[in-house]
Write a protein that holds these residues in place. Structure first.
Motif, short mmCIF file in Angstrom:
data_model
loop_
_atom_site.label_atom_id
_atom_site.label_comp_id
_atom_site.label_asym_id
_atom_site.label_seq_id
_atom_site.Cartn_x
_atom_site.Cartn_y
_atom_site.Cartn_z
N ALA A 118 13.63 -8.48 -8.49
CA ALA A 118 12.19 -8.43 -8.78
C ALA A 118 11.57 -7.32 -7.94
CB ALA A 118 11.53 -9.76 -8.45
N MET A 119 10.53 -6.72 -8.47
CA MET A 119 9.81 -5.68 -7.75
C MET A 119 8.90 -6.35 -6.74
SD MET A 119 9.56 -2.32 -7.71
CE MET A 119 9.81 -1.60 -9.31
N SER A 120 9.03 -5.97 -5.49
CA SER A 120 8.22 -6.55 -4.43
C SER A 120 6.79 -6.02 -4.49
CB SER A 120 8.83 -6.22 -3.07
OG SER A 120 7.95 -6.57 -2.03
N PRO A 121 5.79 -6.88 -4.29
CA PRO A 121 4.41 -6.40 -4.25
C PRO A 121 4.18 -5.38 -3.14
CG PRO A 121 4.47 -8.79 -4.40
CD PRO A 121 5.88 -8.33 -4.17
N SER A 122 5.01 -5.40 -2.10
CA SER A 122 4.83 -4.46 -0.99
C SER A 122 5.18 -3.02 -1.39
CB SER A 122 5.67 -4.89 0.21
OG SER A 122 7.05 -4.79 -0.07
N THR A 123 5.87 -2.83 -2.52
CA THR A 123 6.25 -1.48 -2.95
C THR A 123 5.02 -0.62 -3.18
OG1 THR A 123 8.25 -2.38 -3.95
CG2 THR A 123 7.62 -0.17 -4.62
N GLU A 124 3.94 -1.21 -3.64
CA GLU A 124 2.71 -0.46 -3.86
C GLU A 124 2.21 0.16 -2.57
OE1 GLU A 124 -1.50 -0.98 -6.26
OE2 GLU A 124 -0.22 -2.72 -5.97
N ILE A 125 2.21 -0.63 -1.50
CA ILE A 125 1.74 -0.14 -0.21
C ILE A 125 2.79 0.79 0.41
CG2 ILE A 125 1.01 -0.85 2.11
CD1 ILE A 125 -0.06 -3.42 0.72
N GLN A 126 4.06 0.47 0.22
CA GLN A 126 5.13 1.33 0.72
C GLN A 126 5.00 2.74 0.15
OE1 GLN A 126 9.00 -0.02 -0.52
NE2 GLN A 126 10.09 1.35 0.86
N THR A 127 4.80 2.83 -1.17
CA THR A 127 4.68 4.16 -1.78
C THR A 127 3.40 4.87 -1.35
OG1 THR A 127 3.72 3.23 -3.82
CG2 THR A 127 6.13 3.58 -3.79
N ALA A 128 2.34 4.10 -1.05
CA ALA A 128 1.11 4.72 -0.55
C ALA A 128 1.36 5.33 0.83
CB ALA A 128 -0.01 3.68 -0.49
N GLY A 129 2.14 4.64 1.67
CA GLY A 129 2.50 5.20 2.97
C GLY A 129 3.30 6.48 2.81
N TYR A 130 4.25 6.47 1.89
CA TYR A 130 5.04 7.67 1.63
C TYR A 130 4.15 8.81 1.12
CZ TYR A 130 9.29 4.78 1.99
OH TYR A 130 10.30 3.95 2.41
N GLN A 131 3.19 8.47 0.28
CA GLN A 131 2.28 9.49 -0.24
C GLN A 131 1.53 10.18 0.90
OE1 GLN A 131 -0.52 8.14 -3.22
NE2 GLN A 131 -1.50 10.14 -3.36
N ILE A 132 1.05 9.40 1.85
CA ILE A 132 0.36 9.97 3.00
C ILE A 132 1.27 10.96 3.71
CG2 ILE A 132 -0.51 9.44 5.33
CD1 ILE A 132 -1.55 6.75 4.09
N LEU A 133 2.51 10.57 3.94
CA LEU A 133 3.47 11.43 4.63
C LEU A 133 3.73 12.73 3.87
CD1 LEU A 133 6.04 8.67 5.65
CD2 LEU A 133 4.51 9.91 7.19
N VAL A 134 4.02 12.60 2.59
CA VAL A 134 4.36 13.76 1.77
C VAL A 134 3.17 14.71 1.67
CG1 VAL A 134 4.95 14.51 -0.58
CG2 VAL A 134 6.18 12.59 0.48
N GLU A 135 1.99 14.17 1.45
CA GLU A 135 0.82 15.04 1.31
C GLU A 135 0.46 15.73 2.63
OE1 GLU A 135 -1.32 12.97 -2.55
OE2 GLU A 135 -2.25 12.69 -0.58
#
Length: 166
Positions: A118-135
């Motif tokens: 199952a897709m974890s609800p935390s993936t949304e926040i995890q990818t937002a953290g990664y977005q901050i880093l990449v940007e």
């Protein structure tokens, strides 16, 4: 700022209680982590063109097939030098390694690969953290954040994350 002392995105999610696996028996958790690592490695080697499919264990094969199907269906152009590359935020003091950065229909897309049931609800926040880093590091804009779940039947599903408040 010493990068080894910085918390990872996953550490922050765990410490905040957003990602909580405390009720999962340790043997099941460890097996899942090992399996996920193996799936990630198979996908990475596939993307780099160096995978010897004969070396894969049977349960990994349908997940790899799902990844290959996803790449074909979305005509994804994977940025090879960015695969699992660690990014650091000097501004916010954390680090993380997004699974993939890709161009999909000319849109800069951050992809988190999941092999869990199952897709974890935390993936949304995890990818937002990664977005901050990449940007922060690239000074560019991430257009899309996707969680791509690779399933045991060789299919995949995508969760698209758009909430800017993540």
């Amino acid at each position: 700022m010493e990068k080894n002392n910085l918390p990872r995105v996953s550490d922050i999610l765990k410490a905040s209680g957003i990602s909580d696996f405390s009720k999962v028996p340790i043997d099941i958790l460890e097996d899942g982590q090992h399996f996920g690592t193996a799936v990630h490695l198979a996908c990475e080697l596939w993307d780099r063109g160096t995978l010897d499919i004969a070396t894969l264990s049977e349960p990994i094969i349908p997940r790899l097939e799902a990844w290959k199907k996803f790449l074909k269906d979305y005509e994804a152009y994977i940025i090879l030098e960015a695969i699992e590359k660690q990014h650091i935020s000097k501004k916010w003091g954390f680090k993380g390694s997004p699974d993939r950065l890709a161009f999909i229909h000319e849109r800069f897309t951050l992809i988190d690969i999941k092999s869990s049931t199952a897709m974890s609800p935390s993936t949304e926040i995890q990818t937002a953290g990664y977005q901050i880093l990449v940007e922060e590091e690239s000074k560019g804009k991430v257009d899309n954040r996707w969680g791509v779940q690779l399933k045991e039947d060789g299919k995949y599903s995508i969760e698209v994350y758009k909430d800017i408040s993540d």
